[in-house]
Design an enzyme around this catalytic site. Sequence first.
Site, PDB file in Angstrom:
ATOM      1  N   ASN A   1     135.330  -6.513  59.925  1.00  0.00           N
ATOM      2  CA  ASN A   1     136.154  -7.701  60.083  1.00  0.00           C
ATOM      3  C   ASN A   1     135.418  -8.819  59.329  1.00  0.00           C
ATOM      4  O   ASN A   1     134.253  -9.088  59.619  1.00  0.00           O
ATOM      5  CB  ASN A   1     136.243  -7.986  61.595  1.00  0.00           C
ATOM      6  CG  ASN A   1     136.605  -9.410  61.942  1.00  0.00           C
ATOM      7  OD1 ASN A   1     137.249 -10.107  61.155  1.00  0.00           O
ATOM      8  ND2 ASN A   1     136.199  -9.844  63.127  1.00  0.00           N
TER       9      ASN A   1
ATOM     10  N   LYS B   1     136.028 -11.927  59.445  1.00  0.00           N
ATOM     11  CA  LYS B   1     136.096 -13.185  60.211  1.00  0.00           C
ATOM     12  C   LYS B   1     136.594 -14.323  59.309  1.00  0.00           C
ATOM     13  O   LYS B   1     137.422 -14.096  58.440  1.00  0.00           O
ATOM     14  CB  LYS B   1     134.731 -13.509  60.829  1.00  0.00           C
ATOM     15  CG  LYS B   1     134.179 -12.344  61.644  1.00  0.00           C
ATOM     16  CD  LYS B   1     133.013 -12.708  62.510  1.00  0.00           C
ATOM     17  CE  LYS B   1     132.535 -11.488  63.275  1.00  0.00           C
ATOM     18  NZ  LYS B   1     131.469 -11.744  64.203  1.00  0.00           N
TER      19      LYS B   1
ATOM     20  N   HIS C   1     139.366  -9.555  69.628  1.00  0.00           N
ATOM     21  CA  HIS C   1     137.956  -9.691  69.246  1.00  0.00           C
ATOM     22  C   HIS C   1     137.291 -10.712  70.167  1.00  0.00           C
ATOM     23  O   HIS C   1     137.941 -11.673  70.610  1.00  0.00           O
ATOM     24  CB  HIS C   1     137.843 -10.134  67.779  1.00  0.00           C
ATOM     25  CG  HIS C   1     136.420 -10.212  67.324  1.00  0.00           C
ATOM     26  ND1 HIS C   1     135.659 -11.342  67.499  1.00  0.00           N
ATOM     27  CD2 HIS C   1     135.613  -9.287  66.748  1.00  0.00           C
ATOM     28  CE1 HIS C   1     134.435 -11.112  67.035  1.00  0.00           C
ATOM     29  NE2 HIS C   1     134.384  -9.868  66.567  1.00  0.00           N
TER      30      HIS C   1
ATOM     31  N   GLU D   1     135.565 -13.214  69.718  1.00  0.00           N
ATOM     32  CA  GLU D   1     135.762 -14.640  69.374  1.00  0.00           C
ATOM     33  C   GLU D   1     137.169 -15.105  69.747  1.00  0.00           C
ATOM     34  O   GLU D   1     137.374 -16.268  70.106  1.00  0.00           O
ATOM     35  CB  GLU D   1     135.464 -14.852  67.881  1.00  0.00           C
ATOM     36  CG  GLU D   1     133.968 -14.736  67.610  1.00  0.00           C
ATOM     37  CD  GLU D   1     133.594 -14.101  66.284  1.00  0.00           C
ATOM     38  OE1 GLU D   1     134.427 -14.092  65.360  1.00  0.00           O
ATOM     39  OE2 GLU D   1     132.462 -13.594  66.165  1.00  0.00           O
TER      40      GLU D   1
ATOM     41  N   GLU E   1     132.501  -3.871  71.805  1.00  0.00           N
ATOM     42  CA  GLU E   1     131.611  -4.873  71.226  1.00  0.00           C
ATOM     43  C   GLU E   1     131.083  -5.779  72.330  1.00  0.00           C
ATOM     44  O   GLU E   1     131.751  -6.760  72.709  1.00  0.00           O
ATOM     45  CB  GLU E   1     132.364  -5.716  70.197  1.00  0.00           C
ATOM     46  CG  GLU E   1     132.962  -4.895  69.066  1.00  0.00           C
ATOM     47  CD  GLU E   1     133.254  -5.768  67.846  1.00  0.00           C
ATOM     48  OE1 GLU E   1     132.505  -5.673  66.874  1.00  0.00           O
ATOM     49  OE2 GLU E   1     134.200  -6.551  67.903  1.00  0.00           O
TER      50      GLU E   1
ATOM     51  N   GLY F   1     127.134 -11.201  66.391  1.00  0.00           N
ATOM     52  CA  GLY F   1     126.865 -12.409  65.597  1.00  0.00           C
ATOM     53  C   GLY F   1     125.388 -12.743  65.429  1.00  0.00           C
ATOM     54  O   GLY F   1     124.513 -12.024  65.930  1.00  0.00           O
TER      55      GLY F   1
ATOM     56  N   SER G   1     126.117  -6.524  65.847  1.00  0.00           N
ATOM     57  CA  SER G   1     124.820  -6.480  65.155  1.00  0.00           C
ATOM     58  C   SER G   1     124.432  -5.087  64.653  1.00  0.00           C
ATOM     59  O   SER G   1     123.261  -4.710  64.694  1.00  0.00           O
ATOM     60  CB  SER G   1     123.713  -7.045  66.042  1.00  0.00           C
ATOM     61  OG  SER G   1     123.938  -8.426  66.280  1.00  0.00           O
TER      62      SER G   1
END
Length: 264
Positions: A9, A11, A97, A99, A169, A175, A213
């Site tokens: 992704n 982002k 996701h 976020e 995730e 991140g 990560s």
Amino acid sequence: MKKLYFGSNLKMYKTIDQTSQYLEKLMDLTRDFSSEDVELFIIPSFTALDAASKILKDSNISLGAQNMHWMDEGQFTGEISPVMLKEIDIKIIEIGHSERRHVFNEKDDDLNKKVLAAVQNDFTALLCIGETEDEKEAGIADETLRIQLKKGLKGIETHQLSKIMVAYEPVWAIGVSGKPASSEYANEKHAVIHQTLFELFGENQIPILYGGSVNAQNAESLICQRYIDGLFVGRAVWEADSFYAILKQVYPLWKAKKEEYLHA
Ligand code: PGA
């Protein structure tokens, strides 16, 4: 375990131009991987989707969108509908996701509407789930995953299962300030997800990808885990060379794992 799943992704990174250059190079590098064996996918920003779909037209790399509204049209300023995404050659819709859940406050019930709309429109829904650090510390990671799966996939029928992928995730692993999960921890949670999907549908062929990560140092031990079907990578593969390098590292290990379990 039919295929290795490996994707990224992007982002809110890369312009149309940068995405195009990245994909041109990626296509070139990954030409020898067959889509029978490996499902490669990239999920760029909305503005880059049209250019990306033209570039990837005859390639073995699938294209995804980072989000989608569940309605075909309406008074929903700033949203993109399934009908609009169908105009572009898109296979995957990423839903929930971390976020989206934590920065934009998306909730399981709305994510479920997106999953259903994606599948009804013949996309593959990539449902992302994961516990927060607090939930992990409180010992309720498994419960969190089960709730996110059960709510997110509510109403999905067995004939639609080939249109679902799940990405695990953990929020604390994602991140720049994330710390990757150990492969043992990730495998344990993938087993919980696998078991929950089995309980929900009486079978489970849904691929479960790990993200958070992932990098050149931990990708190998992650992919060797029994319940990890693929990797959903961010920062570490936003250069085509590094995407290819990690893919080349994990592919033979995945192949060996597949052989081992086929003959087990
Ligand atoms: P990261 O991102 O690999 O940069 O941690 C993963 C993700 O958000 O999917």
